[in-house]
Scaffold this motif. Structure first.
Motif, short mmCIF file in Angstrom:
data_model
loop_
_atom_site.label_atom_id
_atom_site.label_comp_id
_atom_site.label_asym_id
_atom_site.label_seq_id
_atom_site.Cartn_x
_atom_site.Cartn_y
_atom_site.Cartn_z
N THR B 4 -14.25 23.13 28.22
CA THR B 4 -14.99 23.58 29.40
C THR B 4 -14.98 22.49 30.47
O THR B 4 -14.77 22.77 31.66
CB THR B 4 -16.46 23.90 29.03
OG1 THR B 4 -16.44 24.84 27.97
CG2 THR B 4 -17.23 24.45 30.21
N ASP B 7 -11.44 22.22 31.92
CA ASP B 7 -11.13 23.44 32.70
C ASP B 7 -11.89 23.42 34.03
O ASP B 7 -11.38 23.88 35.05
CB ASP B 7 -11.50 24.70 31.91
CG ASP B 7 -10.50 24.98 30.79
OD1 ASP B 7 -9.42 24.36 30.79
OD2 ASP B 7 -10.81 25.80 29.89
N THR B 8 -13.10 22.89 33.99
CA THR B 8 -13.89 22.83 35.23
C THR B 8 -13.30 21.81 36.20
O THR B 8 -13.32 22.01 37.42
CB THR B 8 -15.38 22.52 34.92
OG1 THR B 8 -15.81 23.36 33.85
CG2 THR B 8 -16.26 22.76 36.13
N ALA B 135 -21.87 24.01 26.52
CA ALA B 135 -20.76 24.19 27.46
C ALA B 135 -21.21 24.74 28.80
O ALA B 135 -20.64 24.41 29.85
CB ALA B 135 -19.71 25.12 26.84
N ASN B 136 -22.26 25.56 28.77
CA ASN B 136 -22.78 26.11 30.03
C ASN B 136 -23.29 24.99 30.93
O ASN B 136 -22.96 24.91 32.12
CB ASN B 136 -23.91 27.10 29.71
CG ASN B 136 -24.60 27.59 30.97
OD1 ASN B 136 -23.98 28.28 31.78
ND2 ASN B 136 -25.85 27.22 31.15
N ARG B 139 -20.41 22.86 32.32
CA ARG B 139 -19.68 23.44 33.45
C ARG B 139 -20.48 23.28 34.75
O ARG B 139 -19.95 22.84 35.77
CB ARG B 139 -19.39 24.92 33.18
CG ARG B 139 -18.61 25.55 34.31
CD ARG B 139 -18.11 26.94 34.01
NE ARG B 139 -17.40 27.41 35.19
CZ ARG B 139 -17.99 27.95 36.25
NH1 ARG B 139 -19.29 28.11 36.26
NH2 ARG B 139 -17.28 28.31 37.30
#
Lengths: 278, 308
Positions: B4, B7-8, B135-136, B139
């Motif tokens: 994550t 990817d962010t 992960a939230n 991000r």
């Protein structure tokens, strides 16, 4: 070859400008009553040629984005940098006398946010070449035309980070990245040949991907000729400048005890001043 | 969490031409899309952390925003002087992303176990430290990194953690109340928030006592408003971190508390974390956390003994 360069650099006579810049360094040394004397004096001609003939800069706008970048990675040689920067008008010459004092902008190592014209704060060795590498890579990515020059000391390149940065610069074919080695052959404790031998230096640098040249680092004409040709080289360059620590002061030349001085006796001050008289 | 995070960074790079990724010999396939779509700003360099951090500083001087990624121990220990001088002294916006914060690399031994990264990074002027719990949160915090002017250290945990922050407003520098503050509170950073929630549930189930869980995703700068409230209005605080307690997150709370006027200080603060020793064991992260008493049963017992 190294021996020949040594002889030449030992013999090279200093002209008035070189003596004048050394006088400015003495202003710092006497003002602060301390400083890396030997390390500054070996650098004078390298810096003089760069600022007189090579670098693009604007003292009124030191952060102009088109400027060439110069990082004095051997930050302890900063008194020579202060001398040339003040001479070029980045700050007033009278500040030289404040060197190392409580409120001075001029410390024993140069700081980017205090001294106009200083790109990066250096002093811890082995930092300038990776930083310069990043600047050069950034310039290449954005297709900018400036060049990045990093001056390193011979003792300094004992640091592994210099060689790491060399490999990365070579991988990225950074033709805008130029290393200049102040090879005065004396580090803090003594001779580089005894503390940690660098030879065969040219071969080592070549193996790391540089186009390498050697020069008498006190010969202003030869230095200027070298820099004129840099644009044509399509890879990172390294210039081994054979220099004399404490150049211009016979009693201090190649003498490790003049690497750094904490105070000066009146006698020493007189000897230093007399060395520069015609 | 690691995926994550990276990817962010790619998401940021797509929007901002100054965002650049530098890896230090990471595993094959990392951010393949980034490499394919924006090859100029995807740099995979060798095992050369000192030069890479210095290079990132130089790139930041050219107004780039580099995100540098490798294993947490290597990005904090090996190049510490570069982090101090090149990043913090120059106050440059370089984000260091450390994989495997805490005991994630349990079987790989002490060279890979990041037990003191929080402690050493938090001593540095200008440094921001982010240690998310899922992960939230990762991000949302990474998306905010471009707002920070100086260097940032992001501590990545194991990955696959339960999402516990979905309903919260997440901001760098702000703590969140995963369970309402009471007289007795767990104060956490990183994945210890998950352990604290379980411990709080056990205390409720066993003893019918409500215990708060207040989570600090940002270790530095601390959310001093929330901390002041906690210290002045509650009775017992247990800090939990997957880092040695010496100089770590809990220490920073004690340091903050020591600056408060003694008239408003109410809470008794106890720090729990890893001991100041190199692990003699391997196994899994969970096994090591259990071995070092960083688990819900132990923390439930500890909190109850403080309350009694």
């Amino acid at each position: 070859m190294s021996r020949d360069f040594y002889k030449q650099s030992k013999k090279t006579k200093l002209d008035n400008r070189s003596k004048y810049l050394r006088k400015l360094v003495l202003e710092c040394l006497f003002g602060g009553d301390r400083g890396h004397m030997g390390s500054a004096m070996s650098l004078i001609e390298i810096l003089r040629v760069l600022y007189d003939k090579v670098l693009k800069f604007d003292p009124q706008n030191p952060l102009n984005s088109k400027r060439d970048r110069l990082i004095l990675s051997k930050g302890h040689g900063c008194l020579a940098l202060y001398a040339i920067l003040s001479d070029k008008g980045f700050f007033k010459k009278k500040k030289l006398r404040t060197s190392s004092r409580f409120n001075s902008i001029l410390g024993g190592h140069p700081e980017f946010d205090k001294v106009p014209g200083v790109e990066a704060s250096t002093g811890a060795l082995g930092h300038g070449s990776p930083i310069g590498l990043g600047i050069a890579l950034g310039g290449k990515l954005e297709k900018k035309n400036f060049h990045t020059y990093v001056i390193v000391g011979d003792g300094e390149i004992n640091e592994g980070s210099f060689w790491e940065a060399s490999m990365i610069a070579s991988k990225h074919k950074l033709s805008n990245y130029h290393i200049i080695i102040d090879y005065n052959k004396i580090q803090s404790y003594g001779k580089t040949q005894e503390v940690l031998p660098l030879e065969p230096l040219q071969k080592k640098l070549e193996a790391f991907g540089y186009k390498v040249n050697q020069v008498n680092g006190h010969d202003v004409e030869k230095l200027a000729n070298y820099f004129k040709k840099l644009n044509k080289i399509k890879k990172p360059t390294a210039l081994i400048c054979h220099t004399i620590k404490g150049k211009g002061f016979a009693f201090a030349e190649q003498n490790p005890f003049w690497h750094h001085k904490n105070s000066f006796t009146t006698e020493e001050k007189i000897k230093l001043i007399e060395s520069l008289s015609n | 969490m690691r995926k994550t995070c990276l990817d962010t960074v790619y998401e940021l790079a797509k929007k901002n031409k100054k965002v650049l990724f530098i890896g230090s010999d990471l595993g094959p396939g990392v951010l393949d899309n980034f490499k394919k779509k924006i090859p100029d700003r995807f740099l995979m360099e060798g095992v050369a952390e000192q030069a890479i951090v210095g290079m990132a500083a130089g790139l930041a001087m050219q107004k780039f925003r580099p995100y540098v990624n490798t294993i947490a121990t290597f990005i904090t220990r090996r190049c510490f002087e570069q982090v101090v001088v090149d990043l913090c002294l120059h106050n440059l916006p370089v984000t260091l992303i450390g994989n495997g914060g805490g005991m994630v690399y349990a079987p790989l031994g002490p060279t890979h176990q990041a037990i003191e990264d929080i402690s050493i990074m938090r001593t540095l002027p200008n440094m921001t430290i982010i240690s998310p719990c899922d992960a939230n949160e990762m991000r949302k915090l990474v998306l905010q990194t471009p707002k920070i002017k100086g260097p940032i250290y992001i501590r990545i945990a194991r990955g696959g953690e339960k999402i516990i922050t979905k309903k919260y407003k997440i901001n760098i520098g702000k703590a969140i109340f995963l369970k309402k503050m009471t007289n007795y509170n767990f104060v956490t950073t990183g994945v210890t928030a998950q352990i604290a929630l379980n411990a709080a549930k056990k205390i409720k189930d066993k003893f019918n006592i409500d215990v708060g869980v207040i989570h600090f995703s940002t270790v530095k700068p601390l959310d001093e408003v929330v901390l002041k409230k906690l210290i002045s209005k509650s009775k017992k605080i247990i800090t939990i971190e997957e880092n040695i307690t010496d100089g770590g997150f809990g220490s920073s709370i004690l340091e903050f508390s020591s600056k408060l006027n003694s008239k408003i200080k109410k809470a008794d603060i106890k720090n729990f974390g890893l001991p100041s020793s190199f692990s003699k064991k391997y196994g899994t992260q969970d096994e090591l956390l259990k071995f070092y008493d960083l688990h819900d049963d132990f923390l439930c017992k500890k909190m109850y003994s403080l309350i009694k």
